[in-house]
Design a protein around this motif. Structure first.
Motif, PDB file in Angstrom:
ATOM      1  N   LEU A  86       3.689   0.442 -11.526  1.00 59.10           N
ATOM      2  CA  LEU A  86       5.044  -0.078 -11.702  1.00 59.10           C
ATOM      3  C   LEU A  86       5.719  -0.294 -10.352  1.00 59.10           C
ATOM      4  CD1 LEU A  86       7.315  -0.883 -13.621  1.00 59.10           C
ATOM      5  CD2 LEU A  86       7.987   1.529 -13.701  1.00 59.10           C
ATOM      6  N   HIS A  87       5.544   0.642  -9.431  1.00 58.44           N
ATOM      7  CA  HIS A  87       6.148   0.509  -8.103  1.00 58.44           C
ATOM      8  C   HIS A  87       5.637  -0.752  -7.403  1.00 58.44           C
ATOM      9  CE1 HIS A  87       8.153   1.863  -4.486  1.00 58.44           C
ATOM     10  NE2 HIS A  87       7.047   1.557  -3.817  1.00 58.44           N
ATOM     11  N   HIS A  88       4.368  -1.042  -7.524  1.00 58.04           N
ATOM     12  CA  HIS A  88       3.806  -2.212  -6.848  1.00 58.04           C
ATOM     13  C   HIS A  88       4.319  -3.521  -7.448  1.00 58.04           C
ATOM     14  CE1 HIS A  88       1.474   0.488  -4.500  1.00 58.04           C
ATOM     15  NE2 HIS A  88       0.999  -0.534  -3.815  1.00 58.04           N
ATOM     16  N   ILE A  89       4.511  -3.579  -8.739  1.00 60.36           N
ATOM     17  CA  ILE A  89       5.065  -4.804  -9.323  1.00 60.36           C
ATOM     18  C   ILE A  89       6.522  -4.966  -8.894  1.00 60.36           C
ATOM     19  CG2 ILE A  89       5.764  -3.897 -11.587  1.00 60.36           C
ATOM     20  CD1 ILE A  89       4.098  -7.290 -10.999  1.00 60.36           C
ATOM     21  N   LYS A  90       7.246  -3.856  -8.746  1.00 61.85           N
ATOM     22  CA  LYS A  90       8.630  -3.924  -8.242  1.00 61.85           C
ATOM     23  C   LYS A  90       8.649  -4.439  -6.799  1.00 61.85           C
ATOM     24  CE  LYS A  90      10.651  -0.129 -10.922  1.00 61.85           C
ATOM     25  NZ  LYS A  90      11.288   1.210 -10.767  1.00 61.85           N
ATOM     26  N   GLU A  91       7.741  -3.922  -5.961  1.00 58.46           N
ATOM     27  CA  GLU A  91       7.675  -4.392  -4.573  1.00 58.46           C
ATOM     28  C   GLU A  91       7.373  -5.886  -4.523  1.00 58.46           C
ATOM     29  OE1 GLU A  91       6.128  -0.781  -1.802  1.00 58.46           O
ATOM     30  OE2 GLU A  91       4.605  -1.793  -3.007  1.00 58.46           O
ATOM     31  N   GLY A 131     -11.901  -5.854  -5.483  1.00 57.68           N
ATOM     32  CA  GLY A 131     -12.693  -4.652  -5.286  1.00 57.68           C
ATOM     33  C   GLY A 131     -11.731  -3.511  -5.068  1.00 57.68           C
ATOM     34  N   TYR A 132     -11.959  -2.730  -4.011  1.00 52.91           N
ATOM     35  CA  TYR A 132     -11.015  -1.648  -3.716  1.00 52.91           C
ATOM     36  C   TYR A 132      -9.628  -2.214  -3.413  1.00 52.91           C
ATOM     37  CZ  TYR A 132      -9.336   2.895  -2.335  1.00 52.91           C
ATOM     38  OH  TYR A 132      -8.628   4.071  -2.278  1.00 52.91           O
ATOM     39  N   GLN A 133      -9.591  -3.380  -2.780  1.00 55.06           N
ATOM     40  CA  GLN A 133      -8.360  -4.147  -2.647  1.00 55.06           C
ATOM     41  C   GLN A 133      -8.475  -5.364  -3.562  1.00 55.06           C
ATOM     42  OE1 GLN A 133     -10.089  -3.520   0.359  1.00 55.06           O
ATOM     43  NE2 GLN A 133      -8.839  -1.795   1.001  1.00 55.06           N
ATOM     44  N   ILE A 134      -7.330  -5.947  -3.882  1.00 55.70           N
ATOM     45  CA  ILE A 134      -7.331  -7.235  -4.561  1.00 55.70           C
ATOM     46  C   ILE A 134      -6.469  -8.170  -3.741  1.00 55.70           C
ATOM     47  CG2 ILE A 134      -5.440  -6.611  -6.157  1.00 55.70           C
ATOM     48  CD1 ILE A 134      -6.982  -8.366  -8.278  1.00 55.70           C
ATOM     49  N   ASP A 183       0.829  -1.211   0.000  1.00 57.82           N
ATOM     50  CA  ASP A 183       0.000   0.000   0.000  1.00 57.82           C
ATOM     51  C   ASP A 183       0.862   1.259   0.000  1.00 57.82           C
ATOM     52  OD1 ASP A 183      -2.216   1.685   0.101  1.00 57.82           O
ATOM     53  OD2 ASP A 183      -2.318   1.616   2.277  1.00 57.82           O
ATOM     54  N   SER A 184       2.007   1.218  -0.616  1.00 57.60           N
ATOM     55  CA  SER A 184       2.824   2.431  -0.681  1.00 57.60           C
ATOM     56  C   SER A 184       2.581   3.127  -2.010  1.00 57.60           C
ATOM     57  CB  SER A 184       4.304   2.088  -0.528  1.00 57.60           C
ATOM     58  OG  SER A 184       4.732   1.310  -1.618  1.00 57.60           O
ATOM     59  N   PHE A 185       3.070   4.340  -2.141  1.00 55.43           N
ATOM     60  CA  PHE A 185       3.062   5.075  -3.403  1.00 55.43           C
ATOM     61  C   PHE A 185       1.639   5.405  -3.851  1.00 55.43           C
ATOM     62  CE2 PHE A 185       6.376   6.028  -6.589  1.00 55.43           C
ATOM     63  CZ  PHE A 185       5.612   6.612  -7.565  1.00 55.43           C
ATOM     64  N   VAL A 198      -1.342 -12.194  -0.868  1.00 53.89           N
ATOM     65  CA  VAL A 198      -0.803 -10.914  -1.316  1.00 53.89           C
ATOM     66  C   VAL A 198      -1.983  -9.982  -1.536  1.00 53.89           C
ATOM     67  CG1 VAL A 198       0.498  -9.706  -3.102  1.00 53.89           C
ATOM     68  CG2 VAL A 198       1.191 -12.023  -2.407  1.00 53.89           C
ATOM     69  N   VAL A 199      -1.954  -8.817  -0.882  1.00 56.06           N
ATOM     70  CA  VAL A 199      -3.039  -7.847  -0.963  1.00 56.06           C
ATOM     71  C   VAL A 199      -2.487  -6.534  -1.504  1.00 56.06           C
ATOM     72  CG1 VAL A 199      -4.851  -6.630   0.313  1.00 56.06           C
ATOM     73  CG2 VAL A 199      -4.115  -8.912   1.067  1.00 56.06           C
ATOM     74  N   ILE A 200      -3.187  -5.964  -2.462  1.00 55.79           N
ATOM     75  CA  ILE A 200      -2.844  -4.650  -3.011  1.00 55.79           C
ATOM     76  C   ILE A 200      -4.005  -3.720  -2.686  1.00 55.79           C
ATOM     77  CG2 ILE A 200      -2.207  -3.311  -5.055  1.00 55.79           C
ATOM     78  CD1 ILE A 200      -0.272  -5.602  -4.519  1.00 55.79           C
ATOM     79  N   ASP A 201      -3.697  -2.589  -2.044  1.00 55.85           N
ATOM     80  CA  ASP A 201      -4.720  -1.593  -1.733  1.00 55.85           C
ATOM     81  C   ASP A 201      -4.918  -0.672  -2.937  1.00 55.85           C
ATOM     82  OD1 ASP A 201      -6.591  -0.519   0.076  1.00 55.85           O
ATOM     83  OD2 ASP A 201      -5.215   1.092   0.606  1.00 55.85           O
ATOM     84  N   ASP A 202      -6.031   0.012  -2.970  1.00 62.30           N
ATOM     85  CA  ASP A 202      -6.362   0.960  -4.046  1.00 62.30           C
ATOM     86  C   ASP A 202      -6.345   0.297  -5.419  1.00 62.30           C
ATOM     87  OD1 ASP A 202      -6.371   2.948  -2.042  1.00 62.30           O
ATOM     88  OD2 ASP A 202      -4.249   3.359  -2.365  1.00 62.30           O
TER      89      ASP A 202
END
Length: 92
Positions: free
Chosen positions: A33-38, A85-88, A19-21, A52-56
Motif C-alpha cells: 500500500l505504501h508503494h502505491i501511495k508513493e 524479478g527481485y525488482q520490477i 525502495d522505502s518501507f 519506475v522501479v520497485i525493489d523487493d
C-alpha cells in the motif's frame, strides 16, 4: 508520501526508484500500500518514457513483494514491464 506529493510539477523525473518501507512476509499489505501511495504521489512528475522501479518485488518464494499493487495499477494504465524479478521495472 507527502514529500513526493509536494515536489513541484515542473520538476520531471526520468527514473523513479521506490525502495522505502520494509516488507514482512506475514503481512505484506502495509508495504504494498505504501508503494502505491508513493507512486501516485509522484506520477505528476513523470512523463511518457519515465522508468519506475520497485525493489523487493519478488522478495519471497511465493512471489509476495512490495510491487504487487503497483504492478496491478501499471498494467491497468498500459505501462510496459521491462524486467520482473527481485525488482520490477516499468516504462510509462
Amino acid at each position: 508520501v507527502s514529500f513526493l506529493y509536494n515536489i513541484p510539477k515542473h520538476i520531471r523525473f526520468d527514473l523513479v526508484y521506490l525502495d522505502s518501507f520494509d516488507i514482512e512476509e506475514a503481512n505484506p499489505h502495509p508495504s504494498q500500500l505504501h508503494h502505491i501511495k508513493e507512486l501516485t504521489a509522484v506520477l505528476k512528475n513523470t512523463e511518457k518514457g519515465t522508468l519506475v522501479v520497485i525493489d523487493d518485488h519478488q522478495a519471497f518464494f511465493n512471489d509476495i513483494g512490495k510491487g504487487n499493487y503497483v504492478k496491478s495499477f501499471m498494467q491497468d494504465i498500459g505501462a510496459k514491464i521491462l524486467y520482473e524479478g527481485y525488482q520490477i521495472v516499468f516504462e510509462l
